[in-house]
Scaffold this motif. Structure first.
Motif, PDB file in Angstrom:
ATOM      1  N   GLU A  55     -13.479  11.933 -26.825  1.00 23.73           N
ATOM      2  CA  GLU A  55     -14.324  10.830 -27.287  1.00 23.73           C
ATOM      3  C   GLU A  55     -13.487   9.594 -27.619  1.00 23.73           C
ATOM      4  N   VAL A  56     -12.362   9.789 -28.278  1.00 24.00           N
ATOM      5  CA  VAL A  56     -11.480   8.669 -28.611  1.00 24.00           C
ATOM      6  C   VAL A  56     -10.940   8.026 -27.337  1.00 24.00           C
ATOM      7  N   GLU A  57     -10.521   8.833 -26.373  1.00 21.11           N
ATOM      8  CA  GLU A  57     -10.021   8.291 -25.105  1.00 21.11           C
ATOM      9  C   GLU A  57     -11.107   7.492 -24.384  1.00 21.11           C
ATOM     10  N   LEU A  60     -11.531   4.180 -26.234  1.00 14.31           N
ATOM     11  CA  LEU A  60     -10.398   3.299 -25.956  1.00 14.31           C
ATOM     12  C   LEU A  60     -10.482   2.721 -24.540  1.00 14.31           C
ATOM     13  N   ALA A  61     -10.922   3.533 -23.590  1.00  9.17           N
ATOM     14  CA  ALA A  61     -11.084   3.051 -22.218  1.00  9.17           C
ATOM     15  C   ALA A  61     -12.150   1.968 -22.162  1.00  9.17           C
ATOM     16  N   GLN A  66     -13.335  -3.963 -21.796  1.00  7.92           N
ATOM     17  CA  GLN A  66     -13.961  -5.149 -22.370  1.00  7.92           C
ATOM     18  C   GLN A  66     -12.940  -6.205 -22.749  1.00  7.92           C
ATOM     19  N   LEU A  67     -11.731  -5.812 -23.036  1.00  4.42           N
ATOM     20  CA  LEU A  67     -10.714  -6.733 -23.525  1.00  4.42           C
ATOM     21  C   LEU A  67     -10.400  -7.866 -22.561  1.00  4.42           C
TER      22      LEU A  67
END
Length: 78
Positions: A55-57, A60-61, A66-67
């Protein structure tokens, strides 16, 4: 079984079992059952950690995707 316990509950029970074994509070007749239960609890903890890591990965993806859009939007405003 994995869904019926939180990570914290499983880990706390596992700590109790380990402490009982380390202090010699478990007799030979109970040892096999305690080890079996510890194995089940370890599986619960591992499954929950694996799911959390995934879930964290994923999050982060999504943030990484979006960045660049956010950076180019800031550049256009300046």
């Amino acid at each position: 079984m994995a869904n019926s316990y939180t990570y914290t509950e499983a880990f706390e029970e596992l700590q109790i079992i380990v402490a009982e074994i380390e202090t010699g509070k478990v007799n030979v007749d109970e040892l096999s059952e305690k080890i079996k239960r510890a194995s089940q609890l370890i599986a619960v903890c591992k499954a929950k950690l694996t799911a959390t890591e995934a879930e964290v990965e994923k999050l982060l993806a999504e943030l990484t995707e979006q960045l660049p859009q956010s950076d180019s939007a800031l550049s256009a405003e300046e």
